[in-house]
Motif scaffolding. Structure first.
Motif, PDB file in Angstrom:
ATOM      1  N   VAL A 141       0.853  -1.189   0.000  1.00  0.00           N
ATOM      2  CA  VAL A 141       0.000   0.000   0.000  1.00  0.00           C
ATOM      3  C   VAL A 141       0.892   1.244   0.000  1.00  0.00           C
ATOM      4  N   PRO A 142       0.673   2.197  -0.912  1.00  0.00           N
ATOM      5  CA  PRO A 142       1.498   3.416  -0.932  1.00  0.00           C
ATOM      6  C   PRO A 142       1.392   4.193   0.377  1.00  0.00           C
ATOM      7  N   ASP A 143       2.450   4.910   0.700  1.00  0.00           N
ATOM      8  CA  ASP A 143       2.463   5.734   1.911  1.00  0.00           C
ATOM      9  C   ASP A 143       1.319   6.741   1.884  1.00  0.00           C
ATOM     10  N   GLY A 144       0.657   6.881   3.011  1.00  0.00           N
ATOM     11  CA  GLY A 144      -0.404   7.874   3.138  1.00  0.00           C
ATOM     12  C   GLY A 144      -1.785   7.388   2.760  1.00  0.00           C
ATOM     13  N   VAL A 600      -8.433  16.958   6.386  1.00  0.00           N
ATOM     14  CA  VAL A 600      -7.395  17.965   6.154  1.00  0.00           C
ATOM     15  C   VAL A 600      -6.044  17.256   6.088  1.00  0.00           C
ATOM     16  N   TYR A 601      -5.249  17.596   5.083  1.00  0.00           N
ATOM     17  CA  TYR A 601      -3.863  17.139   5.015  1.00  0.00           C
ATOM     18  C   TYR A 601      -2.986  18.362   4.832  1.00  0.00           C
ATOM     19  N   ALA A 602      -1.833  18.373   5.478  1.00  0.00           N
ATOM     20  CA  ALA A 602      -0.944  19.530   5.381  1.00  0.00           C
ATOM     21  C   ALA A 602       0.501  19.072   5.329  1.00  0.00           C
ATOM     22  N   ALA A 603       1.310  19.796   4.573  1.00  0.00           N
ATOM     23  CA  ALA A 603       2.743  19.515   4.488  1.00  0.00           C
ATOM     24  C   ALA A 603       3.476  20.831   4.314  1.00  0.00           C
ATOM     25  N   GLY A 604       4.703  20.865   4.801  1.00  0.00           N
ATOM     26  CA  GLY A 604       5.493  22.076   4.672  1.00  0.00           C
ATOM     27  C   GLY A 604       6.805  21.938   5.403  1.00  0.00           C
ATOM     28  N   PRO A 605       7.748  22.827   5.142  1.00  0.00           N
ATOM     29  CA  PRO A 605       9.038  22.777   5.830  1.00  0.00           C
ATOM     30  C   PRO A 605       8.889  23.156   7.300  1.00  0.00           C
ATOM     31  N   THR A 711      -9.174  24.779  10.208  1.00  0.00           N
ATOM     32  CA  THR A 711      -7.951  25.578  10.277  1.00  0.00           C
ATOM     33  C   THR A 711      -7.050  25.088  11.400  1.00  0.00           C
ATOM     34  N   LEU A 712      -7.628  24.788  12.554  1.00  0.00           N
ATOM     35  CA  LEU A 712      -6.849  24.279  13.680  1.00  0.00           C
ATOM     36  C   LEU A 712      -6.308  22.879  13.389  1.00  0.00           C
ATOM     37  N   ALA A 713      -7.033  22.094  12.579  1.00  0.00           N
ATOM     38  CA  ALA A 713      -6.598  20.727  12.274  1.00  0.00           C
ATOM     39  C   ALA A 713      -5.324  20.700  11.435  1.00  0.00           C
ATOM     40  N   GLY A 720       1.402  15.042  12.507  1.00  0.00           N
ATOM     41  CA  GLY A 720       1.263  13.603  12.281  1.00  0.00           C
ATOM     42  C   GLY A 720       1.691  13.130  10.914  1.00  0.00           C
ATOM     43  N   GLY A 721       1.800  14.051   9.950  1.00  0.00           N
ATOM     44  CA  GLY A 721       2.194  13.661   8.606  1.00  0.00           C
ATOM     45  C   GLY A 721       1.167  12.813   7.884  1.00  0.00           C
TER      46      GLY A 721
END
Length: 730
Positions: A141-144, A600-605, A711-713, A720-721
């Motif tokens: 199964v692919p990541d995520g 909601v999914y989020a990613a960033g440096p 927004t808070l999520a 958690g990635g």
């Protein structure tokens, strides 16, 4: 271990204790996390088991032929004993699951213990706590990708192989007959391939679901509306392919295929429907009838499935296993969404009752998942609760309802840059508004606001304002860390409240605001999400029109860098920049898409300033918010694209807007740049009207809460990635 079994003679279903399988060479031992009930194939088997012996014979003429041959060879007594022995035995159910590798057999080097895999096969991916699965019948199964989605892998492979057999091309028009589980997946796969899809099913609910998932139009098989839709899309020529995903004994699907196909079109049988081909109709159009054999090449070949002998990719591009991996990849990249298909998730312990409800019609479902005990090693996906807005009590203090002629008396708490540049310039010249009191923490700033905008009085005493019965509405325009507490106090004082974003910086603060609503019975609250009121965006939305299918929205925010010393940088007290400002963009996306987000999914440096946020909505629409803090200052701050139903809405920084339909530009807001209007004036007008008349607030409270929770999520998703589910109130 536990396994779902059925006695084909009596029809009895049971959750049986059986020995756990061993881990042989050439495969892996998998502990199930989720398994999928194929409501078409499995329920047909369950229904057949409940028939009389004559009914079983009529439903399986192929097996009757074998019995006749056995009688001729072995005689009646021996054949009878053989048949009764097979009938009066437990048989397994299930063929599509996702689980965790518990043990790796000899010769396996592509997965390891603890890996998540999707498994296939009616002998190896059963509704059971443990399964031994040979190499060519599982795929990592692919990541995520969530395990519950990966459990659709086998059924998705069936749909994918059917689409491959149809050989669709960009621009084709296809008809999908039967919009059950397989049909819904075929619709999505075709739409993802650039094919315009029409669906046919007698169930209006399934037709509506198919339209949400990408079909251009759907209708009942015998309806004139369906034929008209096909004629319009094809210029009267007929569809390029027909995919038969229906079951049952009716010959209507193949007759419909002949009627709506173009000359030399292709008809692909994926389901198990009656195929009495009307010879003249198929001959005159020279229709190409094809069969799709289950998951793909390799199916029913023991050398491939049991011995692990792969077919060379140069000769067989898409085998059973490669189809499975491909479908998982499509899921992981968001090209196919199975969540809207899940009608029910049941604990594995309730398997027998679930089958019974499905068979008796108490549970109407497209897809049903079994969820296995937590010792599977799977962790629950992170979730953030969206608090429920309780109905307000009656008989308590409410914000006063003003007569149409009476002015609305307002008080401002805070008189900083935003209040004095974006709100008060709109309010001060308005008739019907009386600027009562301005409250600030320093005497001089209050005096300046009073002098510039004509407030009746200035003070540093908040309690005096909240206790003043002449004040109808309180504007909270202070630093972020004080918004929730000031809002809570003003609501408890019975005032209508306009609070600038954000409403809250934490889940506890949000809960405190809602507790004040419940305690006071005062739900007169508006958050400064002004962009949904922008005239240019509203006109563009009107020109775009109502949506039929899911949408893709992209929102680029060129937020830019902050000056050193800005209070926005005080994350320990004022929250992150996105927590403070992101609600604007979440609210705008949700307003355009007509719903609140479900994940909601989020990613960033590191640092949490430069972000990519992906919101998913109930109808499979998605919104991607790119919040950039490193862009050039000369580039527009906000650009937005909404794509759906063959149309595009384009907004350039609230200065220009256009709607495109097909190859032409359908509407353009203005050929000359106009003054940037982000909706503050219209938002204030709507709020004041609600205060004056006692009508509903411009934005429902539950929507304000959902936007704040989403927004808070983002913070939880970053930590958690993984995607965060927004748990809806029940």
């Amino acid at each position: 271990m536990k396994q779902v079994v059925q006695n084909y003679k009596s029809g009895e279903l049971a959750l049986l204790d059986v020995p756990a399988p061993g881990c042989g060479p050439g495969g892996v031992l998998v502990r199930s996390a989720y398994s999928l009930i194929s409501t078409g194939t499995e329920l047909m088997k369950v229904s057949e088991a409940g028939m009389s012996m004559l009914g079983k014979a009529r439903s399986r003429p192929d097996q009757v032929a074998k019995v006749v041959q056995s009688v001729a060879t072995n005689g009646v007594p021996a054949t009878y004993r053989k048949v009764m022995g097979k009938l009066d035995s437990y048989t397994p159910l299930g063929y599509s699951l996702c689980g965790v590798v518990e043990e790796v057999g000899a010769g396996i080097d592509d997965v390891k213990t603890g890996d998540l895999v999707a498994c296939a096969g009616n002998e190896h991916a059963l509704h059971a706590e443990l399964n031994w699965v040979p190499k060519n019948l599982y795929a990592p199964v692919p990541d995520g990708l969530a395990p519950r989605s990966a459990a659709f892998g086998t059924v998705g492979s069936i749909a994918l192989q059917g689409v491959r057999r149809g050989e669709p091309q960009l621009g084709d028009v296809a008809l999908v007959v039967g919009l059950g589980l397989i049909g819904q997946l075929v619709v999505q796969l075709l739409a993802a391939s650039g094919v315009r899809v029409v669906g046919a099913d007698p169930d209006p609910g399934r037709c509506a679901l198919a339209v949400r998932l990408g079909a251009v139009d759907c209708g009942e098989p015998a309806s004139a509306a369906l034929e008209a839709a096909v004629a319009e899309l094809t210029g009267g020529h007929g569809v390029d392919q027909v995919y038969l995903a229906a079951g049952g004994g009716s010959n209507e699907p193949v007759e419909l295929a002949a009627r709506l196909s173009r000359d030399r079109g292709r008809v692909v049988d994926i389901g198990k429907c009656r195929l009495d081909l009307p010879w003249n109709a198929y001959y005159e159009k020279e229709l190409d009838v094809r069969f799709s054999r289950s998951y793909g090449p390799g199916r029913y070949d023991p050398a491939y499935e049991l011995e692990g002998r792969d077919y060379p990719i140069g000769y067989v591009r898409w085998t059973e296993r490669r189809n499975l991996a491909c479908f998982l990849d499509l899921l992981a990249r968001g090209r196919v969404d199975v969540e809207p298909l899940v009608s029910h998730t049941a604990d594995f312990a309730d398997a027998v009752a679930t089958y019974r409800r499905l068979k008796e019609g108490d549970l109407k479902a497209v897809a049903v998942l079994f969820r296995y005990p937590r010792q599977t090693g799977e962790t629950e996906p992170p979730a953030v609760a969206v608090p429920a807005v309780e109905p307000v009590r009656t008989g308590v203090v409410r914000a006063p309802v003003r007569s149409a002629k009476a002015p609305v008396r307002v008080a401002f708490v805070g008189a900083g840059t935003y209040a004095t540049s974006m709100l008060l310039p709109h309010l001060s010249p308005l008739d019907g508004v009386e600027l009562g009191t301005v409250v600030t923490t320093t005497a001089l700033s209050a005096a300046n606001a009073r002098r510039k905008f004509g407030f009746a009085q200035a003070t540093t005493d908040l309690d005096a304002v909240l206790g003043d019965p002449s004040v109808d509405a309180v504007f909270v325009v202070t630093r972020h860390s004080s918004h929730a507490e000031l809002t809570r106090r003003a609501l408890l004082a019975g005032k209508a409240v306009f609070v600038e974003k954000p409403l809250a910086l934490t889940e506890d603060e949000l809960a405190g605001v809602l507790a004040a609503v419940a305690e006071s019975g005062n739900d007169r609250l508006q958050v400064g999400f002004n962009r949904r009121f922008a005239p240019l965006l509203r006109e563009a939305g009107k020109q775009f029109g109502a949506r039929r299918g899911p949408a893709s929205l992209r929102y680029l925010v060129n937020a830019g860098r902050l000056e050193n010393g800005s209070w926005y940088l005080r994350q320990d007290t004022e929250g992150t920049r996105f927590t403070g400002e992101g609600g604007h963009f979440v609210d705008t996306a949700s307003w355009l898409l007509g719903a609140d987000p479900v994940s909601v999914y989020a990613a960033g440096p590191p640092g949490g300033e430069h972000l990519q946020v992906v919101l998913r909505y109930p109808d499979a629409s998605t919104a991607t918010l790119s919040y950039a803090t490193t862009g050039p200052p000369g580039f527009p701050k906000e650009t937005l694209d909404l794509v759906a139903d063959g149309k595009v809405l384009r907004l350039d920084d609230f200065v220009r807007a256009a709607v495109y339909d097909g190859r032409r530009r359908r509407w353009v807001g203005s050929r000359l740049p106009r003054a940037r209007d982000k909706g503050q004036r219209a938002e204030l007008d709507a709020f004041l009207t609600a205060v004056r008349t006692g009508g509903p607030m411009p934005v429902p409270l539950q929507s304000l809460v959902a936007t704040t929770a989403a927004t808070l999520a983002v913070r939880t998703a970053l930590a958690g990635g993984a995607p965060v589910t927004l748990a809806r109130p029940r």
